[in-house]
Design an enzyme around this catalytic site. Structure first.
Site, PDB file in Angstrom:
ATOM      1  N   ARG A 212      43.451 -50.082 -49.541  1.00 45.99           N
ATOM      2  CA  ARG A 212      44.963 -49.639 -49.098  1.00 45.99           C
ATOM      3  C   ARG A 212      45.965 -49.649 -50.235  1.00 45.99           C
ATOM      4  O   ARG A 212      46.825 -49.194 -50.237  1.00 45.99           O
ATOM      5  CB  ARG A 212      45.297 -50.805 -47.964  1.00 45.99           C
ATOM      6  CG  ARG A 212      46.398 -50.081 -46.988  1.00 45.99           C
ATOM      7  CD  ARG A 212      46.643 -51.097 -45.947  1.00 45.99           C
ATOM      8  NE  ARG A 212      47.129 -52.529 -46.568  1.00 45.99           N
ATOM      9  CZ  ARG A 212      46.623 -53.626 -45.751  1.00 45.99           C
ATOM     10  NH1 ARG A 212      45.774 -53.557 -44.856  1.00 45.99           N
ATOM     11  NH2 ARG A 212      46.964 -54.931 -46.505  1.00 45.99           N
TER      12      ARG A 212
ATOM     13  N   TYR B 175      66.537 -32.394 -42.362  1.00 47.79           N
ATOM     14  CA  TYR B 175      65.444 -32.355 -41.631  1.00 47.79           C
ATOM     15  C   TYR B 175      65.368 -33.057 -40.317  1.00 47.79           C
ATOM     16  O   TYR B 175      65.818 -34.168 -40.194  1.00 47.79           O
ATOM     17  CB  TYR B 175      64.224 -32.819 -42.586  1.00 47.79           C
ATOM     18  CG  TYR B 175      62.968 -32.470 -41.894  1.00 47.79           C
ATOM     19  CD1 TYR B 175      62.353 -31.141 -41.658  1.00 47.79           C
ATOM     20  CD2 TYR B 175      62.011 -33.804 -41.780  1.00 47.79           C
ATOM     21  CE1 TYR B 175      61.147 -31.051 -41.050  1.00 47.79           C
ATOM     22  CE2 TYR B 175      60.497 -33.712 -41.106  1.00 47.79           C
ATOM     23  CZ  TYR B 175      60.307 -32.202 -40.863  1.00 47.79           C
ATOM     24  OH  TYR B 175      59.067 -32.101 -40.419  1.00 47.79           O
TER      25      TYR B 175
ATOM     26  N   ASP C 245      65.912 -36.317 -49.947  1.00 50.40           N
ATOM     27  CA  ASP C 245      64.864 -35.228 -49.525  1.00 50.40           C
ATOM     28  C   ASP C 245      64.707 -34.079 -50.460  1.00 50.40           C
ATOM     29  O   ASP C 245      65.501 -33.234 -50.314  1.00 50.40           O
ATOM     30  CB  ASP C 245      64.678 -35.009 -47.971  1.00 50.40           C
ATOM     31  CG  ASP C 245      63.440 -34.103 -47.473  1.00 50.40           C
ATOM     32  OD1 ASP C 245      62.913 -33.631 -48.469  1.00 50.40           O
ATOM     33  OD2 ASP C 245      63.160 -34.214 -46.393  1.00 50.40           O
TER      34      ASP C 245
ATOM     35  N   LYS D 114      54.259 -29.620 -48.568  1.00 50.06           N
ATOM     36  CA  LYS D 114      54.681 -28.336 -48.811  1.00 50.06           C
ATOM     37  C   LYS D 114      54.074 -27.654 -50.198  1.00 50.06           C
ATOM     38  O   LYS D 114      52.795 -27.410 -50.160  1.00 50.06           O
ATOM     39  CB  LYS D 114      56.271 -28.313 -48.828  1.00 50.06           C
ATOM     40  CG  LYS D 114      56.855 -28.970 -47.442  1.00 50.06           C
ATOM     41  CD  LYS D 114      56.615 -28.134 -46.228  1.00 50.06           C
ATOM     42  CE  LYS D 114      56.699 -28.715 -44.741  1.00 50.06           C
ATOM     43  NZ  LYS D 114      57.799 -29.686 -44.641  1.00 50.06           N
TER      44      LYS D 114
HETATM   45  C1  PLP Z   1      58.068 -30.767 -43.954  1.00 47.13           C
HETATM   46  C2  PLP Z   1      59.203 -31.514 -44.318  1.00 47.13           C
HETATM   47  C3  PLP Z   1      59.232 -32.803 -44.029  1.00 47.13           C
HETATM   48  C4  PLP Z   1      57.953 -33.364 -43.395  1.00 47.13           C
HETATM   49  O1  PLP Z   1      56.780 -33.487 -43.906  1.00 47.13           O
HETATM   50  P1  PLP Z   1      55.480 -33.773 -43.105  1.00 47.13           P
HETATM   51  O2  PLP Z   1      54.399 -33.958 -43.932  1.00 47.13           O
HETATM   52  O3  PLP Z   1      55.187 -32.655 -42.225  1.00 47.13           O
HETATM   53  O4  PLP Z   1      55.724 -35.052 -42.349  1.00 47.13           O
HETATM   54  C5  PLP Z   1      60.205 -33.667 -44.560  1.00 47.13           C
HETATM   55  N1  PLP Z   1      61.295 -33.017 -45.143  1.00 47.13           N
HETATM   56  C6  PLP Z   1      61.243 -31.540 -45.285  1.00 47.13           C
HETATM   57  C7  PLP Z   1      62.661 -31.241 -45.949  1.00 47.13           C
HETATM   58  C8  PLP Z   1      60.364 -30.808 -44.951  1.00 47.13           C
HETATM   59  O5  PLP Z   1      60.173 -29.548 -44.812  1.00 47.13           O
END
Ligand code: PLP
Length: 392
Positions: free
Chosen positions: A61, A114, A186, A211
Site C-alpha cells: 500500500r 467540478y 484542479d 482523463k
Molecule cells: C473527471 C474529473 C474529476 C474526477 O475524476 P474521477 O477519476 O472521475 O474521480 C475531477 N476533476 C475534474 C475537472 C474532472 O474532469
C-alpha cells in the site's frame, strides 16, 4: 564501453521529459518500461533489516516500483518534489483537501469547480466542522476580502467546470500565500503539460489522471503534486488513510503518459477547429473555449497556459426538449457520457443553475459540453452539422 550516464532530466523540454521521466530500464534487466508489481507483502531478508526497516519498499500500500515510476515521472513534469497517486480524480481532491483542513477551519472554493468537489465540501468537510465559502471565478485579487482568520485553504479549477471561466490563478494564489492559506487547483483540463500550477504560486496541483493521462477511457486515477510542507501534509494523510491505486491502472497511466503530448496537441487542434466552426452556426448562441480570441478568459489563458485540451462548451439558442433530444440522437460520432479525456468524442447537456451559489447561471439557452476526440475534425463537423439541422 561506459554505461549511459544518468541524465539531468530536469533540464529537458516537456516532450523529452514525457519519454524519459520515471524510467530506469537497467534496474529492470534492460526492459524499457517499469513492470507491473503486484504485491501486498514485502519481505525483509534478515532480522537486522527488519529491525531497522532497511528496505526500499515496506508494504504494498505504501508504494511499489510501478507507483514510484509514475509518481517520479509526474513530479518531473509538474516540477515538484513529489506526486502522490490515488484511485480516482475525486479521491485526489478529497485527500488533498483533508490534508490541509482541521475542525473549525474555513475554506474558499471556486463556485464553478467540478460538481463532486462541492459535494465533498458540503458533505464530508461540513460534517467534520469545516465551513466552505464559494467565490466567483472572476474574483481575482478581490479574494482578499473573503479571507478570514481561520481560512486555511483556497481551491481553484482552471478553467471552470462546464462554463470555462478563466480565473486569475497567480493573483488568487498570491493572496492565499500572503494570508498563510494553502492554495490548491484542479488542473485536469490543461494537464501539467499546458499549465504548471506550481510556477504560478499554487501549493497543491491535482489532476484526474482518468482523463488525458490515461487517455483511453479505461482507468480511474488521481494525482496530487506538491513540495515542501504541503507535500509532507499530503503524504501523511494519503498514507494514514491508505489511499492507493491498483497496479494495472498505474501501468496504463504510465503508458498513457508517453503519448500524452501528441494526443493533447491533436485534441487541442481538433477542438479549436470544431469550436471555431460552431461559432459561425446560426443555432449557436456562443461557444465557451478559452483558446478562442472572442472568449472573455482568452487573455488570461494566453498569459498563463501553453495550450488547451479538447473540452469546451456551447450554448444553443433556446430550444424545446424534443429538439434537444433530436440533436443528440442524430449524432453518430459523439457518445453521450460524462468522463472525458479519452480518444473519442463526447457530447452531454448540462445545467449549472441548480447548484451554483456565488454566481448565477442563466446562459440564455441549453448548455452542451463537447469533448473533441482524435477523429478527423471534418467528420466531427459533418456530424455536428447534421445534429444542428435536426434542431429544426
Ligand atoms: C473527471 C474529473 C474529476 C474526477 O475524476 P474521477 O477519476 O472521475 O474521480 C475531477 N476533476 C475534474 C475537472 C474532472 O474532469
Amino acid at each position: 564501453m561506459a554505461k549511459k550516464k544518468s541524465d539531468n532530466r530536469a533540464a529537458y523540454r516537456p516532450a523529452t521529459a514525457l519519454v524519459l521521466a520515471g524510467r530506469s530500464p537497467f534496474e529492470f534487466e534492460g526492459f524499457v518500461n517499469t513492470p507491473i508489481y503486484r504485491g501486498s507483502t514485502v519481505l525483509y531478508e534478515t532480522y537486522d533489516d527488519l529491525a531497522h526497516h532497511r528496505s526500499r519498499y515496506v508494504y504494498g500500500r505504501r508504494g511499489t516500483p510501478t507507483t514510484d515510476a509514475l509518481g517520479s515521472a509526474l513530479a518531473a513534469i509538474e516540477k515538484s518534489e513529489g506526486v502522490l497517486l490515488t484511485p480516482s480524480g475525486l479521491s485526489a481532491i478529497s485527500t488533498a483537501l483533508l490534508s490541509v483542513v482541521k475542525a473549525g477551519d474555513h475554506i474558499l472554493v471556486m463556485d464553478t469547480v467540478y460538481r463532486p468537489t462541492r459535494i465533498v465540501c458540503d458533505g464530508v468537510l461540513k460534517r467534520l466542522g469545516v465551513e466552505t465559502t464559494y467565490f466567483d471565478p472572476l474574483i481575482g485579487d478581490g479574494i482578499k476580502k473573503l479571507l478570514r482568520e481561520n481560512t486555511s485553504a483556497v481551491f481553484l479549477e482552471a478553467p471552470g467546470s462546464q462554463s470555462f471561466e478563466m480565473p486569475d490563478v497567480p493573483a488568487i494564489a498570491k493572496a492565499a500565500k500572503t494570508h498563510g492559506a494553502v492554495s490548491l487547483i484542479d488542473n485536469t483540463w490543461a494537464t501539467p503539460l499546458y499549465f504548471r500550477p506550481h510556477e504560478h504560486g499554487i501549493d497543491i496541483s491535482i489532476q484526474a489522471g482518468t482523463k488525458y493521462l490515461g487517455g483511453h477511457s479505461d482507468i480511474n486515477l488521481g494525482t496530487i503534486s506538491a513540495s515542501g510542507a504541503a507535500l509532507s501534509r499530503v503524504q501523511q494523510t494519503h498514507g494514514d488513510l491508505g489511499i492507493n491505486p491498483g497496479p494495472e491502472d498505474v501501468f496504463l497511466a504510465l503508458r498513457g503518459l508517453r503519448t500524452m503530448g501528441v494526443r493533447l496537441e491533436k485534441h487541442m487542434q481538433n477542438g479549436i477547429r470544431v469550436a471555431e466552426w460552431l461559432q459561425s452556426q446560426p443555432q449557436v448562441l456562443r461557444v465557451m473555449h478559452p483558446a478562442l480570441e472572442s472568449d472573455p478568459g482568452h487573455a488570461l489563458w494566453k498569459r498563463d497556459f501553453d495550450g488547451a485540451c479538447g473540452l469546451f462548451s456551447l450554448i444553443l439558442k433556446p430550444q424545446c426538449e424534443a429538439n434537444i433530444g433530436a440533436f443528440f440522437d442524430t449524432l453518430n460520432l459523439f457518445g453521450m457520457g460524462y468522463s472525458w479525456g479519452g480518444f473519442e468524442s463526447l457530447a452531454i447537456q448540462f445545467d449549472c443553475a441548480p447548484y451554483r451559489t456565488a454566481t448565477k447561471w442563466a446562459p440564455g439557452g441549453p448548455g452542451i459540453r463537447l469533448h473533441i476526440g482524435l477523429e478527423d475534425p471534418d467528420d466531427l463537423i459533418e456530424d455536428l452539422a447534421a445534429g444542428l439541422k435536426a434542431l429544426g
